[in-house]
Motif scaffolding. Structure first.
Motif, PDB file in Angstrom:
ATOM      1  N   MET A   1       0.740  -0.946   0.007  1.00 31.70           N
ATOM      2  CA  MET A   1       0.090   0.046   0.090  1.00 31.70           C
ATOM      3  C   MET A   1       0.769   1.376   0.181  1.00 31.70           C
ATOM      4  O   MET A   1       0.593   2.323  -0.559  1.00 31.70           O
ATOM      5  CB  MET A   1      -0.918   0.006   1.371  1.00 31.70           C
ATOM      6  CG  MET A   1      -2.007   1.177   1.234  1.00 31.70           C
ATOM      7  SD  MET A   1      -3.175   0.784   0.117  1.00 31.70           S
ATOM      8  CE  MET A   1      -4.401   1.780   0.655  1.00 31.70           C
ATOM      9  N   ARG A   2       2.002   1.184   0.679  1.00 33.16           N
ATOM     10  CA  ARG A   2       2.863   2.367   0.723  1.00 33.16           C
ATOM     11  C   ARG A   2       3.518   2.553  -0.614  1.00 33.16           C
ATOM     12  O   ARG A   2       3.587   3.754  -1.004  1.00 33.16           O
ATOM     13  CB  ARG A   2       4.032   2.131   1.722  1.00 33.16           C
ATOM     14  CG  ARG A   2       3.485   2.274   3.083  1.00 33.16           C
ATOM     15  CD  ARG A   2       4.847   2.079   4.134  1.00 33.16           C
ATOM     16  NE  ARG A   2       4.221   1.907   5.391  1.00 33.16           N
ATOM     17  CZ  ARG A   2       4.993   1.771   6.500  1.00 33.16           C
ATOM     18  NH1 ARG A   2       6.578   1.416   6.229  1.00 33.16           N
ATOM     19  NH2 ARG A   2       4.511   1.674   7.626  1.00 33.16           N
ATOM     20  N   LYS A   3       3.785   1.497  -1.229  1.00 34.53           N
ATOM     21  CA  LYS A   3       4.479   1.750  -2.685  1.00 34.53           C
ATOM     22  C   LYS A   3       3.388   2.409  -3.440  1.00 34.53           C
ATOM     23  O   LYS A   3       3.731   3.267  -4.300  1.00 34.53           O
ATOM     24  CB  LYS A   3       4.735   0.527  -3.254  1.00 34.53           C
ATOM     25  CG  LYS A   3       5.850  -0.221  -2.721  1.00 34.53           C
ATOM     26  CD  LYS A   3       6.342  -1.321  -3.346  1.00 34.53           C
ATOM     27  CE  LYS A   3       7.505  -2.162  -2.728  1.00 34.53           C
ATOM     28  NZ  LYS A   3       7.958  -3.269  -3.160  1.00 34.53           N
ATOM     29  N   PHE A   4       2.020   1.951  -3.527  1.00 32.48           N
ATOM     30  CA  PHE A   4       0.936   2.493  -4.178  1.00 32.48           C
ATOM     31  C   PHE A   4       0.742   3.961  -4.048  1.00 32.48           C
ATOM     32  O   PHE A   4       0.879   4.986  -5.110  1.00 32.48           O
ATOM     33  CB  PHE A   4      -0.395   1.745  -4.088  1.00 32.48           C
ATOM     34  CG  PHE A   4      -1.380   2.331  -4.815  1.00 32.48           C
ATOM     35  CD1 PHE A   4      -1.370   2.174  -6.213  1.00 32.48           C
ATOM     36  CD2 PHE A   4      -2.351   3.161  -4.108  1.00 32.48           C
ATOM     37  CE1 PHE A   4      -2.604   2.710  -6.948  1.00 32.48           C
ATOM     38  CE2 PHE A   4      -3.705   3.535  -4.867  1.00 32.48           C
ATOM     39  CZ  PHE A   4      -3.733   3.437  -6.340  1.00 32.48           C
ATOM     40  N   LEU A   5       0.919   4.310  -2.730  1.00 35.22           N
ATOM     41  CA  LEU A   5       0.802   5.792  -2.455  1.00 35.22           C
ATOM     42  C   LEU A   5       1.851   6.601  -2.802  1.00 35.22           C
ATOM     43  O   LEU A   5       1.588   7.602  -3.236  1.00 35.22           O
ATOM     44  CB  LEU A   5       0.452   6.220  -0.817  1.00 35.22           C
ATOM     45  CG  LEU A   5      -0.831   5.596  -0.198  1.00 35.22           C
ATOM     46  CD1 LEU A   5      -0.788   5.530   1.153  1.00 35.22           C
ATOM     47  CD2 LEU A   5      -2.019   6.347  -0.856  1.00 35.22           C
ATOM     48  N   GLY A   6       2.904   6.030  -2.648  1.00 36.90           N
ATOM     49  CA  GLY A   6       4.345   6.673  -3.153  1.00 36.90           C
ATOM     50  C   GLY A   6       4.198   6.905  -4.760  1.00 36.90           C
ATOM     51  O   GLY A   6       4.474   8.154  -5.259  1.00 36.90           O
ATOM     52  N   MET A   7       3.547   5.856  -5.266  1.00 35.88           N
ATOM     53  CA  MET A   7       3.432   6.143  -6.855  1.00 35.88           C
ATOM     54  C   MET A   7       2.567   6.975  -7.323  1.00 35.88           C
ATOM     55  O   MET A   7       2.583   7.796  -8.148  1.00 35.88           O
ATOM     56  CB  MET A   7       3.342   4.845  -7.634  1.00 35.88           C
ATOM     57  CG  MET A   7       4.472   3.652  -7.457  1.00 35.88           C
ATOM     58  SD  MET A   7       4.234   2.228  -8.097  1.00 35.88           S
ATOM     59  CE  MET A   7       3.599   2.407  -9.675  1.00 35.88           C
ATOM     60  N   ALA A   8       1.411   6.960  -6.557  1.00 35.99           N
ATOM     61  CA  ALA A   8       0.290   7.896  -7.041  1.00 35.99           C
ATOM     62  C   ALA A   8       0.769   9.309  -6.336  1.00 35.99           C
ATOM     63  O   ALA A   8       0.434  10.263  -7.371  1.00 35.99           O
ATOM     64  CB  ALA A   8      -0.937   7.609  -6.175  1.00 35.99           C
ATOM     65  N   GLY A   9       1.496   9.459  -5.828  1.00 37.26           N
ATOM     66  CA  GLY A   9       2.008  10.808  -5.198  1.00 37.26           C
ATOM     67  C   GLY A   9       2.787  11.483  -6.188  1.00 37.26           C
ATOM     68  O   GLY A   9       2.801  12.607  -6.622  1.00 37.26           O
ATOM     69  N   GLY A  10       3.753  10.499  -6.797  1.00 30.28           N
ATOM     70  CA  GLY A  10       4.741  10.987  -7.718  1.00 30.28           C
ATOM     71  C   GLY A  10       4.056  11.378  -8.900  1.00 30.28           C
ATOM     72  O   GLY A  10       4.308  12.164  -9.589  1.00 30.28           O
ATOM     73  N   ALA A  11       2.963  10.551  -9.278  1.00 27.41           N
ATOM     74  CA  ALA A  11       2.256  10.860 -10.463  1.00 27.41           C
ATOM     75  C   ALA A  11       1.601  12.216 -10.788  1.00 27.41           C
ATOM     76  O   ALA A  11       1.523  13.096 -11.407  1.00 27.41           O
ATOM     77  CB  ALA A  11       1.159   9.714 -10.915  1.00 27.41           C
ATOM     78  N   VAL A  12       1.107  12.590  -9.259  1.00 26.75           N
ATOM     79  CA  VAL A  12       0.398  13.733  -9.169  1.00 26.75           C
ATOM     80  C   VAL A  12       1.252  15.134  -9.316  1.00 26.75           C
ATOM     81  O   VAL A  12       1.114  15.994  -9.797  1.00 26.75           O
ATOM     82  CB  VAL A  12      -0.397  13.804  -7.901  1.00 26.75           C
ATOM     83  CG1 VAL A  12      -1.105  15.189  -7.365  1.00 26.75           C
ATOM     84  CG2 VAL A  12      -1.636  12.999  -7.643  1.00 26.75           C
ATOM     85  N   ALA A  13       2.437  14.651  -8.630  1.00 27.51           N
ATOM     86  CA  ALA A  13       3.658  15.815  -8.659  1.00 27.51           C
ATOM     87  C   ALA A  13       4.017  15.970  -9.962  1.00 27.51           C
ATOM     88  O   ALA A  13       4.043  16.892 -10.400  1.00 27.51           O
ATOM     89  CB  ALA A  13       4.432  15.290  -7.753  1.00 27.51           C
ATOM     90  N   LEU A  14       4.004  14.928 -10.725  1.00 25.03           N
ATOM     91  CA  LEU A  14       4.692  15.061 -12.273  1.00 25.03           C
ATOM     92  C   LEU A  14       3.429  15.794 -12.997  1.00 25.03           C
ATOM     93  O   LEU A  14       3.745  16.436 -13.988  1.00 25.03           O
ATOM     94  CB  LEU A  14       4.850  13.736 -12.687  1.00 25.03           C
ATOM     95  CG  LEU A  14       5.303  13.521 -14.169  1.00 25.03           C
ATOM     96  CD1 LEU A  14       6.755  14.250 -14.279  1.00 25.03           C
ATOM     97  CD2 LEU A  14       5.321  12.330 -14.623  1.00 25.03           C
ATOM     98  N   LEU A  15       2.360  15.494 -12.626  1.00 27.77           N
ATOM     99  CA  LEU A  15       1.210  16.144 -13.496  1.00 27.77           C
ATOM    100  C   LEU A  15       0.928  17.624 -13.269  1.00 27.77           C
ATOM    101  O   LEU A  15       0.769  18.530 -14.024  1.00 27.77           O
ATOM    102  CB  LEU A  15      -0.213  15.455 -13.180  1.00 27.77           C
ATOM    103  CG  LEU A  15      -0.548  14.292 -13.797  1.00 27.77           C
ATOM    104  CD1 LEU A  15      -1.681  13.388 -13.340  1.00 27.77           C
ATOM    105  CD2 LEU A  15      -0.379  14.175 -15.353  1.00 27.77           C
ATOM    106  N   LEU A  16       1.246  17.903 -11.820  1.00 28.37           N
ATOM    107  CA  LEU A  16       1.163  19.213 -11.383  1.00 28.37           C
ATOM    108  C   LEU A  16       2.196  20.165 -11.897  1.00 28.37           C
ATOM    109  O   LEU A  16       2.234  21.090 -12.213  1.00 28.37           O
ATOM    110  CB  LEU A  16       1.198  19.383 -10.014  1.00 28.37           C
ATOM    111  CG  LEU A  16      -0.277  18.991  -9.265  1.00 28.37           C
ATOM    112  CD1 LEU A  16      -0.161  19.003  -7.691  1.00 28.37           C
ATOM    113  CD2 LEU A  16      -1.323  19.780  -9.808  1.00 28.37           C
ATOM    114  N   ALA A  17       3.427  19.261 -12.215  1.00 27.76           N
ATOM    115  CA  ALA A  17       4.517  20.183 -12.803  1.00 27.76           C
ATOM    116  C   ALA A  17       4.447  20.419 -13.920  1.00 27.76           C
ATOM    117  O   ALA A  17       4.920  21.532 -14.484  1.00 27.76           O
ATOM    118  CB  ALA A  17       5.819  19.192 -12.593  1.00 27.76           C
ATOM    119  N   GLY A  18       3.461  19.918 -14.697  1.00 24.99           N
ATOM    120  CA  GLY A  18       3.410  20.426 -16.336  1.00 24.99           C
ATOM    121  C   GLY A  18       2.461  21.839 -16.167  1.00 24.99           C
ATOM    122  O   GLY A  18       2.365  22.216 -17.216  1.00 24.99           O
TER     123      GLY A  18
END
Length: 149
Positions: A1-18
């Motif tokens: 579950m921690r890996k999933f939250l970490g991946m989801a957080g990274g994806a949100v950060a990548l989307l917001l960087a755009g």
């Protein structure tokens, strides 16, 4: 579950960087403001003469003759073979008013016989039920056997 939250957080950060500034300046010049509009000018006179009241228009002088020349070549010199063909067909002896006298009841016509009248009077169709007979008074030929498609 921690890996999933970490991946989801990274994806949100990548989307917001755009959504951030990409370095392109949106303040660019307007292409319509750069080019100046040319001023309207009155064309030169060209020494044109104004039309006379009641005079014929020069472009309407002979439209019928111009049309016939464009369609049939006018009075151009004909080749020897074309002239010979026209002479053999009787071009010099043709009646100029033939179209007026074709429908006249006193015009002599050639009787083509009952076969031609039957063909002209036949109902319109696709020809599937058509029969042909050779000679008058003979029995009709048997119908052809349909070929399967």
């Amino acid at each position: 579950m921690r890996k999933f939250l970490g991946m989801a957080g990274g994806a949100v950060a990548l989307l917001l960087a755009g959504c951030g500034s990409s370095g392109f300046d949106r303040d660019r010049p307007d292409e319509f403001a750069v080019a100046r509009q040319a001023p309207l000018v009155i064309p030169p006179d060209y020494s044109l003469v104004p039309p006379q009241p009641g005079a014929a228009r020069p472009q309407d002088a002979n439209t019928r003759g111009a049309t016939l020349d464009a369609l049939f070549g006018g009075s151009a010199q004909r080749s020897a073979s074309e002239a010979a063909t026209l002479q053999a067909a009787g071009a010099g002896t043709a009646d100029a008013g033939i179209r007026s006298t074709v429908g006249d009841p006193t015009t002599n016509v050639v009787d083509k016989g009952s076969t031609t009248r039957d063909i002209v009077a036949a109902p319109e169709g696709d020809g599937q039920d058509a029969r042909a007979a050779a000679g008058a008074g003979t029995t009709p030929a048997p119908a052809a056997t349909p070929v399967p498609r």
